[in-house]
Design a protein around this motif. Structure first.
Motif, PDB file in Angstrom:
ATOM      1  N   THR A 123      -4.432   3.070  -2.991  1.00 49.75           N
ATOM      2  CA  THR A 123      -5.099   2.480  -1.957  1.00 49.75           C
ATOM      3  C   THR A 123      -5.946   1.746  -2.142  1.00 49.75           C
ATOM      4  O   THR A 123      -6.399   0.472  -1.184  1.00 49.75           O
ATOM      5  N   GLY A 140       0.818  -1.455  -0.196  1.00 47.46           N
ATOM      6  CA  GLY A 140      -0.112   0.069   0.151  1.00 47.46           C
ATOM      7  C   GLY A 140       0.866   1.133  -0.166  1.00 47.46           C
ATOM      8  O   GLY A 140       0.352   1.980   0.164  1.00 47.46           O
ATOM      9  N   ASN A 159      -4.470  -2.338  -2.439  1.00 42.65           N
ATOM     10  CA  ASN A 159      -3.416  -2.006  -0.971  1.00 42.65           C
ATOM     11  C   ASN A 159      -2.012  -2.243  -1.522  1.00 42.65           C
ATOM     12  O   ASN A 159      -1.194  -3.845  -1.479  1.00 42.65           O
TER      13      ASN A 159
END
Ligand code: ATP
Ligand code: MG
Length: 298
Positions: free
Chosen positions: A207, A36, A210
Protein backbone atom coordinates in the motif's frame (compact mmCIF):
# COMPACT_ATOMS: atom_id res chain seq x y z
CA UNK A 1 3.87 8.16 -19.31
CA UNK A 2 1.58 5.22 -19.95
CA UNK A 3 -0.41 4.11 -16.91
CA UNK A 4 -3.26 2.56 -18.90
CA UNK A 5 -1.99 -1.00 -19.24
CA UNK A 6 -1.47 -3.24 -16.19
CA UNK A 7 1.89 -3.29 -14.42
CA UNK A 8 2.57 -6.85 -15.55
CA UNK A 9 0.85 -9.03 -18.12
CA UNK A 10 1.77 -12.63 -18.76
CA UNK A 11 0.48 -13.78 -22.12
CA UNK A 12 0.34 -17.45 -23.08
CA UNK A 13 3.58 -18.18 -21.27
CA UNK A 14 4.83 -21.70 -21.99
CA UNK A 15 7.92 -23.40 -20.55
CA UNK A 16 9.36 -26.82 -21.42
CA UNK A 17 12.65 -28.68 -20.98
CA UNK A 18 14.88 -28.23 -24.05
CA UNK A 19 15.31 -32.03 -24.27
CA UNK A 20 11.59 -32.86 -24.08
CA UNK A 21 9.78 -29.85 -25.55
CA UNK A 22 6.40 -31.60 -25.52
CA UNK A 23 6.46 -31.78 -21.69
CA UNK A 24 4.86 -28.45 -20.90
CA UNK A 25 5.82 -27.47 -17.34
CA UNK A 26 4.08 -24.10 -17.71
CA UNK A 27 1.32 -24.26 -20.29
CA UNK A 28 -0.20 -21.11 -21.89
CA UNK A 29 -0.27 -19.16 -18.63
CA UNK A 30 -1.90 -15.71 -18.85
CA UNK A 31 -2.75 -13.28 -16.05
CA UNK A 32 -2.03 -9.71 -15.07
CA UNK A 33 -1.09 -7.68 -12.00
CA UNK A 34 -2.12 -4.09 -11.35
CA UNK A 35 -0.13 -1.48 -9.46
CA UNK A 36 -0.72 -1.68 -5.72
CA UNK A 37 -2.38 -5.11 -5.98
CA UNK A 38 -1.32 -8.61 -5.00
CA UNK A 39 -1.92 -11.57 -7.27
CA UNK A 40 -1.45 -14.90 -5.49
CA UNK A 41 -0.49 -17.92 -7.54
CA UNK A 42 -1.59 -21.02 -5.68
CA UNK A 43 -1.31 -24.72 -6.43
CA UNK A 44 0.25 -27.96 -5.29
CA UNK A 45 3.94 -28.74 -5.34
CA UNK A 46 5.15 -29.14 -8.92
CA UNK A 47 2.28 -27.19 -10.50
CA UNK A 48 4.66 -24.67 -12.12
CA UNK A 49 4.40 -21.72 -9.75
CA UNK A 50 8.13 -21.11 -9.34
CA UNK A 51 8.85 -21.63 -13.04
CA UNK A 52 6.22 -19.01 -13.83
CA UNK A 53 7.97 -16.51 -11.51
CA UNK A 54 11.43 -17.39 -12.84
CA UNK A 55 10.18 -16.87 -16.42
CA UNK A 56 9.05 -13.36 -15.56
CA UNK A 57 12.54 -12.48 -14.35
CA UNK A 58 14.40 -14.28 -17.15
CA UNK A 59 15.96 -16.64 -14.61
CA UNK A 60 14.96 -20.05 -16.00
CA UNK A 61 17.68 -22.67 -15.71
CA UNK A 62 19.63 -23.56 -18.84
CA UNK A 63 17.86 -26.91 -19.28
CA UNK A 64 14.54 -25.10 -19.74
CA UNK A 65 13.22 -22.75 -22.38
CA UNK A 66 10.33 -20.39 -22.92
CA UNK A 67 8.70 -21.94 -25.96
CA UNK A 68 6.19 -19.12 -26.37
CA UNK A 69 4.58 -16.18 -24.68
CA UNK A 70 5.15 -12.59 -23.63
CA UNK A 71 5.87 -10.88 -20.31
CA UNK A 72 4.72 -7.29 -20.72
CA UNK A 73 6.02 -4.95 -18.02
CA UNK A 74 4.91 -1.35 -17.76
CA UNK A 75 6.56 0.54 -14.90
CA UNK A 76 4.85 3.78 -15.91
CA UNK A 77 8.16 5.33 -17.00
CA UNK A 78 9.70 3.44 -19.90
CA UNK A 79 6.49 2.35 -21.60
CA UNK A 80 5.54 -1.27 -22.07
CA UNK A 81 8.40 -3.73 -22.55
CA UNK A 82 8.30 -7.44 -23.35
CA UNK A 83 10.81 -8.83 -20.84
CA UNK A 84 11.19 -12.05 -22.86
CA UNK A 85 12.80 -9.98 -25.65
CA UNK A 86 15.45 -8.24 -23.52
CA UNK A 87 19.08 -9.34 -23.33
CA UNK A 88 20.74 -10.34 -20.04
CA UNK A 89 22.44 -6.97 -19.47
CA UNK A 90 19.15 -5.16 -19.81
CA UNK A 91 17.33 -7.66 -17.57
CA UNK A 92 19.99 -7.30 -14.89
CA UNK A 93 19.26 -3.57 -14.79
CA UNK A 94 15.56 -4.24 -14.27
CA UNK A 95 16.00 -7.01 -11.67
CA UNK A 96 16.70 -5.50 -8.28
CA UNK A 97 15.86 -1.99 -9.47
CA UNK A 98 12.34 -2.19 -10.92
CA UNK A 99 11.51 -5.77 -9.95
CA UNK A 100 12.36 -6.91 -6.42
CA UNK A 101 12.55 -10.58 -5.48
CA UNK A 102 12.07 -12.44 -2.21
CA UNK A 103 12.65 -16.17 -1.92
CA UNK A 104 11.80 -18.86 0.59
CA UNK A 105 15.13 -19.48 2.32
CA UNK A 106 16.98 -16.24 3.10
CA UNK A 107 20.09 -18.09 4.29
CA UNK A 108 20.79 -19.36 0.76
CA UNK A 109 20.31 -15.89 -0.75
CA UNK A 110 22.28 -13.93 1.86
CA UNK A 111 26.07 -13.99 1.85
CA UNK A 112 27.24 -15.25 5.29
CA UNK A 113 30.54 -13.29 5.25
CA UNK A 114 29.05 -9.84 4.56
CA UNK A 115 27.08 -7.71 7.03
CA UNK A 116 23.37 -7.31 6.32
CA UNK A 117 23.84 -3.53 6.02
CA UNK A 118 26.43 -4.03 3.29
CA UNK A 119 24.14 -6.43 1.44
CA UNK A 120 21.17 -4.07 1.61
CA UNK A 121 23.43 -1.29 0.31
CA UNK A 122 24.80 -3.27 -2.65
CA UNK A 123 21.86 -2.74 -4.99
CA UNK A 124 21.59 0.94 -3.97
CA UNK A 125 25.20 1.42 -5.04
CA UNK A 126 24.89 -0.68 -8.21
CA UNK A 127 21.60 0.71 -9.47
CA UNK A 128 21.47 4.22 -8.01
CA UNK A 129 25.15 5.02 -7.39
CA UNK A 130 24.45 5.77 -3.73
CA UNK A 131 27.41 5.94 -1.31
CA UNK A 132 28.77 7.50 1.90
CA UNK A 133 26.45 9.02 4.50
CA UNK A 134 23.48 9.05 2.16
CA UNK A 135 23.85 5.29 1.68
CA UNK A 136 24.20 4.72 5.43
CA UNK A 137 21.07 6.73 6.16
CA UNK A 138 19.10 4.89 3.48
CA UNK A 139 20.16 1.48 4.88
CA UNK A 140 19.10 2.59 8.37
CA UNK A 141 15.72 3.77 7.13
CA UNK A 142 15.14 0.53 5.21
CA UNK A 143 15.95 -1.55 8.31
CA UNK A 144 13.56 0.58 10.31
CA UNK A 145 10.86 0.15 7.67
CA UNK A 146 11.05 -3.65 7.97
CA UNK A 147 11.12 -3.55 11.78
CA UNK A 148 14.80 -4.20 12.51
CA UNK A 149 16.81 -1.80 14.74
CA UNK A 150 19.19 0.10 12.41
CA UNK A 151 22.10 -0.82 14.73
CA UNK A 152 21.79 -4.37 13.34
CA UNK A 153 23.26 -3.15 10.03
CA UNK A 154 26.63 -4.42 11.26
CA UNK A 155 25.35 -7.91 12.06
CA UNK A 156 26.08 -10.98 9.94
CA UNK A 157 23.17 -13.11 8.68
CA UNK A 158 23.81 -15.94 11.17
CA UNK A 159 23.46 -13.48 14.06
CA UNK A 160 19.82 -12.89 13.14
CA UNK A 161 16.69 -15.02 13.60
CA UNK A 162 14.93 -16.59 10.60
CA UNK A 163 12.23 -13.92 10.72
CA UNK A 164 14.83 -11.12 10.88
CA UNK A 165 16.71 -12.61 7.93
CA UNK A 166 13.49 -12.62 5.93
CA UNK A 167 12.97 -8.97 6.90
CA UNK A 168 16.50 -8.22 5.63
CA UNK A 169 15.61 -9.92 2.32
CA UNK A 170 12.53 -7.72 2.12
CA UNK A 171 14.62 -4.61 2.84
CA UNK A 172 16.97 -5.65 0.01
CA UNK A 173 14.08 -6.27 -2.38
CA UNK A 174 12.47 -2.86 -1.79
CA UNK A 175 15.72 -0.83 -1.52
CA UNK A 176 15.48 0.68 -5.00
CA UNK A 177 11.72 1.18 -4.75
CA UNK A 178 10.71 -1.41 -7.36
CA UNK A 179 7.33 -1.29 -9.09
CA UNK A 180 6.88 -5.07 -8.84
CA UNK A 181 7.75 -7.51 -6.04
CA UNK A 182 7.97 -11.22 -6.73
CA UNK A 183 7.76 -13.35 -3.59
CA UNK A 184 8.08 -17.13 -3.89
CA UNK A 185 6.79 -18.81 -0.70
CA UNK A 186 8.53 -16.14 1.42
CA UNK A 187 7.02 -17.30 4.71
CA UNK A 188 6.94 -21.08 4.32
CA UNK A 189 10.04 -21.65 6.47
CA UNK A 190 8.80 -19.44 9.32
CA UNK A 191 6.61 -20.30 12.30
CA UNK A 192 3.01 -19.08 12.14
CA UNK A 193 3.41 -16.01 14.35
CA UNK A 194 6.43 -14.73 12.43
CA UNK A 195 4.70 -15.65 9.16
CA UNK A 196 1.73 -13.45 10.11
CA UNK A 197 4.08 -10.54 10.94
CA UNK A 198 5.91 -10.82 7.61
CA UNK A 199 2.64 -11.00 5.65
CA UNK A 200 1.42 -7.89 7.45
CA UNK A 201 4.67 -6.11 6.63
CA UNK A 202 4.44 -7.02 2.94
CA UNK A 203 0.82 -5.90 2.82
CA UNK A 204 1.71 -2.55 4.39
CA UNK A 205 4.61 -2.04 1.97
CA UNK A 206 2.34 -2.83 -0.97
CA UNK A 207 0.00 0.00 0.00
CA UNK A 208 2.73 2.42 1.04
CA UNK A 209 4.84 1.99 -2.10
CA UNK A 210 1.97 1.22 -4.52
CA UNK A 211 3.93 -1.82 -5.62
CA UNK A 212 2.33 -4.73 -7.46
CA UNK A 213 3.03 -8.14 -6.00
CA UNK A 214 3.27 -11.60 -7.51
CA UNK A 215 2.98 -13.82 -4.46
CA UNK A 216 3.44 -17.57 -4.70
CA UNK A 217 2.07 -19.88 -2.06
CA UNK A 218 0.47 -23.30 -1.65
CA UNK A 219 -1.41 -22.08 1.43
CA UNK A 220 -4.98 -20.79 1.09
CA UNK A 221 -4.70 -19.25 4.56
CA UNK A 222 -1.99 -16.97 3.17
CA UNK A 223 -4.14 -16.25 0.10
CA UNK A 224 -7.01 -15.20 2.36
CA UNK A 225 -4.66 -12.83 4.21
CA UNK A 226 -2.85 -11.13 1.40
CA UNK A 227 -4.40 -11.59 -2.07
CA UNK A 228 -6.41 -9.20 -4.16
CA UNK A 229 -6.55 -11.62 -7.10
CA UNK A 230 -5.93 -15.34 -7.23
CA UNK A 231 -4.61 -17.65 -9.94
CA UNK A 232 -4.98 -21.41 -9.37
CA UNK A 233 -2.46 -23.63 -11.17
CA UNK A 234 -2.63 -27.37 -11.74
CA UNK A 235 0.06 -29.28 -13.65
CA UNK A 236 1.34 -26.22 -15.44
CA UNK A 237 -2.01 -24.73 -16.38
CA UNK A 238 -4.31 -22.12 -14.89
CA UNK A 239 -7.55 -23.85 -14.02
CA UNK A 240 -9.22 -20.82 -12.46
CA UNK A 241 -8.53 -17.15 -11.75
CA UNK A 242 -10.45 -14.21 -10.36
CA UNK A 243 -10.72 -11.91 -7.39
CA UNK A 244 -10.04 -13.38 -3.94
CA UNK A 245 -13.74 -13.19 -3.15
CA UNK A 246 -14.67 -15.08 -6.35
CA UNK A 247 -12.08 -17.83 -6.02
CA UNK A 248 -12.32 -18.45 -2.26
CA UNK A 249 -16.05 -18.00 -1.81
CA UNK A 250 -17.41 -19.10 -5.18
CA UNK A 251 -14.86 -21.50 -6.71
CA UNK A 252 -15.91 -22.77 -10.13
CA UNK A 253 -13.36 -25.43 -10.97
CA UNK A 254 -13.49 -28.84 -9.26
CA UNK A 255 -9.74 -28.65 -8.56
CA UNK A 256 -10.12 -25.34 -6.67
CA UNK A 257 -13.02 -26.87 -4.74
CA UNK A 258 -10.93 -29.96 -3.93
CA UNK A 259 -8.00 -27.80 -2.77
CA UNK A 260 -10.25 -25.64 -0.59
CA UNK A 261 -11.78 -28.76 0.97
CA UNK A 262 -8.32 -29.60 2.36
CA UNK A 263 -7.75 -26.26 4.09
CA UNK A 264 -7.61 -26.93 7.83
CA UNK A 265 -10.24 -25.15 9.94
CA UNK A 266 -9.59 -23.53 13.32
CA UNK A 267 -9.43 -26.92 15.07
CA UNK A 268 -7.02 -28.25 12.48
CA UNK A 269 -9.70 -30.46 10.90
CA UNK A 270 -9.11 -31.37 7.20
CA UNK A 271 -5.36 -30.84 7.67
CA UNK A 272 -4.42 -34.33 6.58
CA UNK A 273 -7.17 -34.83 4.03
CA UNK A 274 -5.76 -35.82 0.63
CA UNK A 275 -6.83 -33.80 -2.40
CA UNK A 276 -9.78 -35.43 -4.16
CA UNK A 277 -9.01 -36.07 -7.82
CA UNK A 278 -12.38 -37.65 -8.62
CA UNK A 279 -13.04 -34.86 -11.16
CA UNK A 280 -10.18 -36.10 -13.35
CA UNK A 281 -10.54 -39.00 -15.80
CA UNK A 282 -9.28 -42.12 -14.06
CA UNK A 283 -6.07 -42.48 -16.10
CA UNK A 284 -4.99 -38.95 -15.11
CA UNK A 285 -5.46 -39.08 -11.35
CA UNK A 286 -1.99 -40.10 -10.27
CA UNK A 287 0.25 -37.13 -9.43
CA UNK A 288 2.75 -38.55 -11.92
CA UNK A 289 0.26 -38.35 -14.80
CA UNK A 290 1.83 -36.51 -17.69
CA UNK A 291 1.06 -32.83 -18.33
CA UNK A 292 0.65 -33.63 -22.00
CA UNK A 293 -2.61 -35.53 -21.61
CA UNK A 294 -4.14 -33.03 -19.23
CA UNK A 295 -5.17 -30.57 -21.92
CA UNK A 296 -8.55 -32.27 -22.29
CA UNK A 297 -9.74 -31.63 -18.75
CA UNK A 298 -8.99 -27.98 -18.13
N1 ATP B 1 15.33 -27.68 -14.58
C1 ATP B 1 14.26 -28.46 -14.70
N2 ATP B 1 14.24 -29.50 -15.57
C2 ATP B 1 13.17 -30.30 -15.69
N3 ATP B 1 12.03 -30.15 -14.99
C3 ATP B 1 11.98 -29.16 -14.11
C4 ATP B 1 13.08 -28.26 -13.90
N4 ATP B 1 12.73 -27.36 -12.95
C5 ATP B 1 11.47 -27.70 -12.57
N5 ATP B 1 11.02 -28.76 -13.25
C6 ATP B 1 9.68 -29.39 -13.11
O1 ATP B 1 8.69 -28.44 -13.44
C7 ATP B 1 7.53 -28.62 -12.64
C8 ATP B 1 7.14 -27.31 -11.99
O2 ATP B 1 8.16 -26.91 -11.09
P1 ATP B 1 8.01 -25.64 -10.14
O3 ATP B 1 9.30 -25.51 -9.42
O4 ATP B 1 7.55 -24.48 -10.93
O5 ATP B 1 6.86 -26.13 -9.14
P2 ATP B 1 6.18 -25.31 -7.94
O6 ATP B 1 4.74 -25.15 -8.27
O7 ATP B 1 6.96 -24.09 -7.64
O8 ATP B 1 6.31 -26.37 -6.74
P3 ATP B 1 6.69 -26.15 -5.18
O9 ATP B 1 5.40 -25.78 -4.50
O10 ATP B 1 7.16 -27.51 -4.75
O11 ATP B 1 7.74 -25.11 -5.09
C9 ATP B 1 7.87 -29.73 -11.65
O12 ATP B 1 7.30 -30.92 -12.12
C10 ATP B 1 9.37 -29.80 -11.69
O13 ATP B 1 9.82 -31.10 -11.42
MG1 MG C 1 8.16 -23.50 -6.05
Amino acid sequence: MNQASPLLQLKQLTVAPKKTPARLLVNQVSFSIDRGKTTCVVGESGSGKSLTALSVMGLLSKQLQLTSGQVLFNDGESGEQDLTQLDEAHLRKIRGAKIGMIFQEPMTSLNPVLTVGYQIGESLTTHLGMKGDLLKAKIASLLEMVGIPPSRANSYPDELSGGQRQRVMIAMSIACEPRLLIADEPTTALDVTVQAQILKLLDELKTRMNVGMLFITHDFGVVADIADDVVVMFRGQIVESGTKEQVLNHPQHPYTKALLACVPDAEGKNALKPIDYAWLPENQRSPQASNEILVAVV
